[in-house]
Structures are given as C-alpha cells and as structure tokens.
Design a protein around this motif. Structure first.
Motif, short mmCIF file in Angstrom:
data_model
loop_
_atom_site.label_atom_id
_atom_site.label_comp_id
_atom_site.label_asym_id
_atom_site.label_seq_id
_atom_site.Cartn_x
_atom_site.Cartn_y
_atom_site.Cartn_z
N VAL A 1 0.83 -1.20 0.00
CA VAL A 1 0.00 0.00 0.00
C VAL A 1 0.86 1.26 0.00
N ARG A 2 1.92 1.28 0.84
CA ARG A 2 2.74 2.49 0.96
C ARG A 2 3.36 2.92 -0.36
N PRO A 3 4.06 2.03 -1.11
CA PRO A 3 4.62 2.49 -2.39
C PRO A 3 3.55 2.91 -3.39
N VAL A 4 2.40 2.22 -3.38
CA VAL A 4 1.32 2.62 -4.29
C VAL A 4 0.81 4.02 -3.93
N GLU A 5 0.69 4.29 -2.63
CA GLU A 5 0.28 5.63 -2.21
C GLU A 5 1.31 6.67 -2.64
N GLN A 6 2.60 6.31 -2.56
CA GLN A 6 3.63 7.25 -2.98
C GLN A 6 3.55 7.51 -4.48
N ILE A 7 3.24 6.45 -5.24
CA ILE A 7 3.06 6.65 -6.68
C ILE A 7 1.90 7.61 -6.93
N GLY A 8 0.79 7.42 -6.16
CA GLY A 8 -0.35 8.33 -6.31
C GLY A 8 0.03 9.77 -6.01
N LYS A 9 0.82 9.96 -4.95
CA LYS A 9 1.24 11.32 -4.60
C LYS A 9 2.13 11.91 -5.69
N MET A 10 3.02 11.06 -6.25
CA MET A 10 3.87 11.55 -7.32
C MET A 10 3.06 11.95 -8.54
N LEU A 11 2.04 11.13 -8.86
CA LEU A 11 1.18 11.46 -9.99
C LEU A 11 0.40 12.74 -9.72
N GLU A 12 -0.02 12.91 -8.47
CA GLU A 12 -0.73 14.14 -8.11
C GLU A 12 0.19 15.34 -8.25
N ASN A 13 1.42 15.19 -7.77
CA ASN A 13 2.38 16.29 -7.92
C ASN A 13 2.69 16.55 -9.39
N GLN A 14 2.74 15.46 -10.17
CA GLN A 14 2.98 15.62 -11.59
C GLN A 14 1.84 16.38 -12.25
N GLY A 15 0.58 16.07 -11.81
CA GLY A 15 -0.56 16.81 -12.33
C GLY A 15 -0.46 18.29 -12.00
N THR A 16 -0.02 18.58 -10.76
CA THR A 16 0.17 19.99 -10.38
C THR A 16 1.26 20.62 -11.23
N LEU A 17 2.34 19.85 -11.50
CA LEU A 17 3.42 20.36 -12.34
C LEU A 17 2.91 20.71 -13.73
N PHE A 18 2.05 19.85 -14.29
CA PHE A 18 1.51 20.12 -15.62
C PHE A 18 0.60 21.35 -15.62
N SER A 19 0.05 21.70 -14.48
CA SER A 19 -0.76 22.91 -14.41
C SER A 19 0.10 24.16 -14.27
N ASP A 20 1.35 23.97 -13.84
CA ASP A 20 2.23 25.12 -13.59
C ASP A 20 3.13 25.44 -14.76
N ILE A 21 3.25 24.55 -15.75
CA ILE A 21 4.08 24.84 -16.93
C ILE A 21 3.18 24.92 -18.15
N PRO A 22 3.48 25.77 -19.12
CA PRO A 22 2.64 25.92 -20.32
C PRO A 22 2.65 24.63 -21.14
N ASN A 23 1.47 24.02 -21.32
CA ASN A 23 1.46 22.75 -22.06
C ASN A 23 0.16 22.52 -22.80
N VAL A 24 -0.69 23.53 -22.93
CA VAL A 24 -1.97 23.32 -23.63
C VAL A 24 -2.06 24.26 -24.83
N TRP A 25 -2.95 23.94 -25.73
CA TRP A 25 -3.24 24.77 -26.91
C TRP A 25 -3.80 26.10 -26.43
N PRO A 26 -3.28 27.23 -26.89
CA PRO A 26 -3.66 28.52 -26.31
C PRO A 26 -5.03 29.05 -26.75
N ILE A 27 -5.70 28.38 -27.69
CA ILE A 27 -7.04 28.80 -28.10
C ILE A 27 -8.05 27.83 -27.50
N LYS A 28 -9.13 28.33 -26.95
CA LYS A 28 -10.10 27.50 -26.26
C LYS A 28 -10.65 26.41 -27.16
N ASN A 29 -10.82 25.23 -26.58
CA ASN A 29 -11.37 24.05 -27.27
C ASN A 29 -10.44 23.52 -28.35
N GLY A 30 -9.19 24.01 -28.40
CA GLY A 30 -8.21 23.48 -29.34
C GLY A 30 -8.50 23.78 -30.79
#
Length: 337
Positions: free
Chosen positions: A185-214
C-alpha cells in the motif's frame, strides 16, 4: 343413652357391610386370578404330522409358555423391522454425506487452484511494481523495512516453506498475501502522490493549446521564416495560431500571474504571464483583453480574444514561451502530456 346405642348399632352395621363388600371383592378377584392361572397353566399338545409316513412328533406345553413364545417372536420380528429401517435410513444418510463430501472436495480443489492463480498474479504484480518503483526512483526495500518478521520482505511471500497441508496451507497463503498487499500500500500511495504532484506540475508549466477548445491551426512556426510584410528572412520567436476570424477566446496555458497588459506597435494588444520555474508566456495581436496586471489566473482561463492589432496581416495569435532570458519553441510544450 338410647340415642347413643342407636348410633353405635348403625356404625357397627356400616362397618360390617363395608368389610363384607371388601371381602366379596377380594374373593371374586382371587377366583378370577385362579381361573387365569388355571387357564395359562392348561396343558397343550402340539403334534407335527408329516405328509409322508414319517414319525409323528408331539410337543407338550402350556398356554403361558405358548403366549410368552409368541410375544418373544413378535418382539424379535418388530426389532428386526425397526433396525432394518434404521439401517436403510443410515445408509441413505451416509450416501448423502459422501456426496456432499465429494462436492466439498471438488470445491476445495477449485479453491486451491484459484488460490494458486492468485499467488501467481500477485507474483507478477510484485515484479511489475518493483520495476515501476525502480523507474520512479523509489527503493522498495526501504518502504517495507518497517514491517516486522519475514513478511516485511515482499519476496518472502513466494519463498515460504510448506509447513502445513490441506486447507491450513491455503489459509496461510492467504494470510501471507494479505500481509504482502498491506506492505504494497505504501509504495502505491507514494506513486499516487507523485502522480498528483505531476498533475500539479503540468498545471504550472505551459502545455496546452492557447485557443479554447483546441480550435485553429498553426499559421507560422517558430524559427527561421520569411516575414509576411518585408518578405525578408527573419527569426520568428513564437508560434502563430489562426482561426481565420477575430473574437475567438484565448486561454492561459498554465497557472500564473499577469505581469503585463499593454500595447506596442509591433505586438498590438498583448499580455505577459509569469509562471513558476522562471517561465513566461506572451500573447500578442489581441482584439480584447479580459485581465489586468497583478491578476492570478488558472490554466485554461480565458484572458482575451484573437485580433489583428499591431503589425499583422490578419486575425491571429502570436504566442511565445520564455525561460529566463531565453526564447524557446512553444511547440515543445504544447500538449506535453
């Protein structure tokens, strides 16, 4: 005195009658008893006459012995019928229990097979988890070192000796599997936290199409291009996005803070957003702006609309990505997920 004598005579007469009645009753009972005894004591002769000219056999007995013999024979016959019925019932019950036992054994064999399949699946899961943890830089041994006993080692689940047999072995395997899963359970939880942090990272760096709805397309790429007005080669420091019309909404490509909302002759209306990790994005040639300096914006939030302001040959969005003082190709970050 006369009355007293009269009562005594009546009392004597009553007692005399009662005694006489009891005497008559006992005498009658004794006579009946003697008749019964005499009847049962009566002699009987049983003669067996063969059809051939054999010797005639005769047996002498009395009524009591005959009745007693018949009673014994009837008792033996009834006992035989009763115990035969019980034996048949017991046989049917034994057959039913044998059938249930066979079904139980079949179910137990199926349970053992499923248990073995589960253990094999757990072994494959252990291998995959170990590889995943290694890729993520997580040392599996350090995560399970806090567990006590042999079960703290994930691989010990598959190296234990068979110290029991039958259903006890399956129970032991299931307990070990439960212990293994608890340790996983512990390593799986750590993987979840890493994925959550990764999701936050993707929100903090420019990575989406700049026009709405692509919507839209890239009308000019980053790098060396022919200037649409001067027709001279130059370095284009961003990407141009076009939808062939003005007014389409432009979104922030990452979380950040508005540092500039202004106008220049070359960029027209433009916005600059400061993001984490020293990253800046510029949005130019806008028709309108919907934010002001100092605003905190979230990824995919609308900040303005496509326009044709500044030096432009048509409605489009000029989009730049800066890391520190360097200008980088935005195409490397768009849809980086």
């Amino acid at each position: 005195m006369a009355h007293t004598r009269k009562f005594k005579r009546l009392e004597k007469n009553l007692v005399s009658r009662i005694m006489h009645a009891f005497g008559a009753f006992f005498a009658s009972a004794f006579r009946i008893f003697m008749r019964v005894v005499k009847f049962f004591d009566g002699k009987l002769t049983l003669m067996i006459v063969p059809h051939s000219n054999g010797k005639v056999m005769s047996v002498q007995t009395n009524v009591f012995a005959l009745v007693l013999g018949l009673a014994v024979i009837c008792g033996i016959a009834c006992s035989f019928v009763y115990f035969n019925h019980r034996n048949n019932s017991s046989g049917a019950e034994i057959s039913r229990l044998r059938e249930e036992n066979r079904e139980t054994l079949a179910s137990l064999d199926e349970l053992r097979d499923e248990n073995n399949n589960l253990l094999q699946t757990a072994k494959r899961f252990q291998s995959s988890l170990s590889q995943s943890l290694s890729l993520l830089g997580i040392n599996q041994s350090t995560q399970t070192s806090k567990s006590t006993g042999k079960n703290s080692d994930l691989s010990s689940l598959f190296d234990t000796q068979d110290i029991t047999s039958g259903s006890l072995k399956e129970t032991s395997d299931i307990r070990q599997l439960t212990s293994y899963l608890e340790n996983a359970v512990r390593p799986v939880e750590q993987i979840g936290k890493m994925l959550e942090n990764q999701g936050t990272l993707f929100s903090d760096i420019p990575n989406v199409w700049p026009i709405k709805n692509g919507i839209g397309h890239i009308s000019m790429e980053f790098g060396q291009n022919v200037h649409p007005i001067t027709q001279q080669w130059y370095i284009h420091k961003g990407l141009d996005f076009s939808t062939w019309r003005s007014g389409d909404p432009i979104i922030a490509t990452a979380n950040g803070q508005i540092v500039t909302v202004g106008y220049s002759d070359d960029f027209g209306n433009f916005i600059i957003i400061k993001h984490k990790y020293g990253i800046y994005t510029r949005y130019a040639h806008l028709a309108t702006t919907r934010v002001k300096k100092g605003d905190i914006v979230n990824q995919r939030q609308i900040i303005g609309t496509i326009g044709n302001t500044g030096i432009s040959t048509g409605p489009h969005l000029h989009y730049e990505v800066h890391i520190g003082s360097d200008v980088v190709d935005p195409a490397k970050y768009i849809n980086v997920k």
